[in-house]
Design an enzyme around this catalytic site. Structure first.
Site, mmCIF file in Angstrom:
data_model
loop_
_atom_site.group_PDB
_atom_site.id
_atom_site.type_symbol
_atom_site.label_atom_id
_atom_site.label_comp_id
_atom_site.label_asym_id
_atom_site.label_seq_id
_atom_site.Cartn_x
_atom_site.Cartn_y
_atom_site.Cartn_z
ATOM 1 N N GLU A 223 -17.224 -30.658 -24.512
ATOM 2 C CA GLU A 223 -16.082 -31.230 -25.229
ATOM 3 C C GLU A 223 -14.978 -30.188 -25.209
ATOM 4 O O GLU A 223 -15.021 -29.223 -25.962
ATOM 5 C CB GLU A 223 -16.466 -31.586 -26.670
ATOM 6 N N CYS A 258 -8.457 -30.693 -30.997
ATOM 7 C CA CYS A 258 -8.476 -30.980 -29.555
ATOM 8 C C CYS A 258 -7.824 -32.303 -29.218
ATOM 9 O O CYS A 258 -7.395 -32.510 -28.082
ATOM 10 C CB CYS A 258 -9.911 -30.939 -29.036
#
Length: 491
Positions: A223, A258
């Site tokens: 990720e 993110c």
């Protein structure tokens, strides 16, 4: 004279890591983690952590990031609690084998897909959401029946310490461990053979993790991140759009997320209206002096603060600030900052910002923004604000990203029926909800047969008649099968 006793910290090196992994493998091989009872009991204990230690978690997040309690609960504690509840509720159905169709070539037979755990997995977490991003993958790993090692981020030391303490108290230590530390400890862990590694962080470290995993042919779930764009069309509810952009950017750990908007794309004609709306709502949310606001997180540490100020102070960028830009170095705070038409070759447009700076890039036509997005690497998220259905369709069809949201930002993370993950340089693999269970499971194909119906056609000696029959079976032609069985030639 008395000699002072020096207590040295136990070094966690490759030998310690190897011994720990072997202990976990022994526990896994015993079969204890595979039972429904063990899995659900551990998930229930994780849920209790969120229920009984909420204030401790809030305080740790405040210590590490000055994270507002509202964000700490909604974006970390509440989301993990929901993840636990869903897994507990659905676990039996997730574990149940799925029936699969068989073909005439294996008749008579039955088949199913069995989900089995991978084994012993390593989860390396991030500092920006240090509670959620540590334990949400753990939920999936435990639900799937694995033994787990969690390595929290050393850049969020209060949360790391709390995780080690709470998981040590609540979880089965024969199958779930926490290893604290920094580069040396992570390196020692990466030297070991794992059955899967889940890493959340940046692409540079992601490459190191992947290279280490490759030595053992270990699969990875990465990720990562990227520059998540927001395309803003005209003819929209500008107040609502501005609020949703702000809460997705500065309301998510002050841009240190993110999936936070990294930059905005809009037309030259619409830019001034958008800027005015953003300024107005920013003042409504954070006041005239946002550096004093209790609703904004601080920058995580001095290194990241220096990185962000470097982006802001670059010669070709410093004159582009149209709102904000105030700083408080001693408290590691930067006010929400908007920049207009920064050059594409500037540092701020070449790397993920991961902070409270938001450039706005203008284009002649809104459709031109899609070319700008596709010319770069694939982002973790992309957002579009429009009422134009054709534009929505074009965006969904042509923009490749980990996830897309139309007329909002970041909320796809809160939908448990959707996978969360990247594509290309923004990551590989996905989790959340059932996708977390599947990310840490192997789908095992199983075929069942009895001893009746044994067809001699599959055995030597091979004849033209057998080949004709097999060709007919593969082709699915009933007439061809009849011809082959009776030895009839084609007319």
């Amino acid at each position: 004279m008395d000699t002072a006793e020096v207590v040295q910290k136990v070094v966690f090196d490759s030998g310690e890591a190897a011994a720990m992994v072997e202990e976990l493998r022994a526990s896994y091989r015993s079969g204890k983690t595979m039972s429904y009872e063990w899995r659900v009991s551990q998930l229930q204990k994780l849920e209790k952590v969120t229920e009984f230690h909420e204030q401790e978690i809030v305080e740790a997040l405040r210590s590490d990031l000055s994270k507002p309690e509202f964000e700490a609960f909604v974006q970390e504690i509440g989301m993990l609690k929901s993840s636990c509840k869903l897994a507990i509720k659905q676990l039996k159905s997730w574990m149940k084998p799925v029936k699969a169709k068989t073909s005439i070539t294996t008749f008579p037979s039955s088949a199913e897909i069995v989900s089995e755990p991978l084994g012993v997995v390593l989860i390396i977490s991030a500092w920006n959401y240090p509670f959620l991003l540590s334990l949400d993958p753990v939920v999936g790993a435990i639900a799937a029946g694995n033994a787990v090692v969690l390595k929290p981020s050393e850049l969020a030391p209060a949360t790391s310490s709390l995780l080690a303490k709470l998981l040590g108290e609540y979880m089965d230590s024969s199958s779930v461990r926490v290893v604290e530390g920094a580069v040396a400890e992570t390196s020692a862990l990466l030297e070991q053979k794992w059955d899967k590694i889940c890493y959340t962080g940046n692409g540079r470290v992601g490459r190191i993790v992947m290279a280490s995993a490759a030595k053992h042919l270990t699969p990875v779930l990465l990720e990562l991140g990227g520059k998540s764009p927001v395309v803003v069309d005209s003819g929209i509810n500008l107040q609502v759009a501005s609020r949703r952009i702000i809460v997705g950017k500065w309301g998510c750990n002050n841009g240190q997320a993110c999936i936070s908007p990294d930059y905005i794309l809009t037309t030259k004609d619409f830019a001034s209206k958008l800027v005015d709306a953003l300024k107005s709502e920013l003042e409504n949310f954070y006041g005239k002096n946002p550096l004093q606001s209790k609703d904004l997180s601080r920058i995580v540490n001095s290194n990241h603060y220096a990185r962000l100020t470097k982006l802001l102070d670059e010669d070709k960028v410093s004159g582009k600030v149209i709102h904000g830009g105030e700083r408080d170095t001693s408290n590691l705070r930067i006010a929400p900052t908007i920049l207009l038409d920064v050059p594409q070759d500037s540092l701020i447009m070449q790397e993920e910002i991961f902070g409270p700076l938001l450039p706005i890039i203008t284009v002649d036509k809104i459709e031109d923004s899609f070319d700008l997005i596709t010319s770069g690497t694939k982002p973790l998220a992309a957002y579009l604000f429009t009422n134009n259905q054709k534009l929505k369709d074009h965006f969904v069809r042509n923009i490749s990203a980990g996830g897309l949201v139309i007329n909002d930002t970041t909320i796809h993370l809160a939908v448990p029926s959707l996978p969360f993950g990247g594509v290309g340089e923004s990551g590989m693999g996905a989790y959340h909800g059932k996708f977390s269970f599947e990310a840490f499971s192997h789908k095992k194909a199983v075929v069942y047969r009895g001893f009746s119906g044994d067809a001699s056609v599959r055995y030597p000696p091979y004849t033209k008649g057998k080949l004709s029959l097999l060709k007919a079976l593969v082709g699915g032609s009933l007439l061809g099968i009849i011809r082959a069985l009776f030895g009839w030639s084609k007319a």
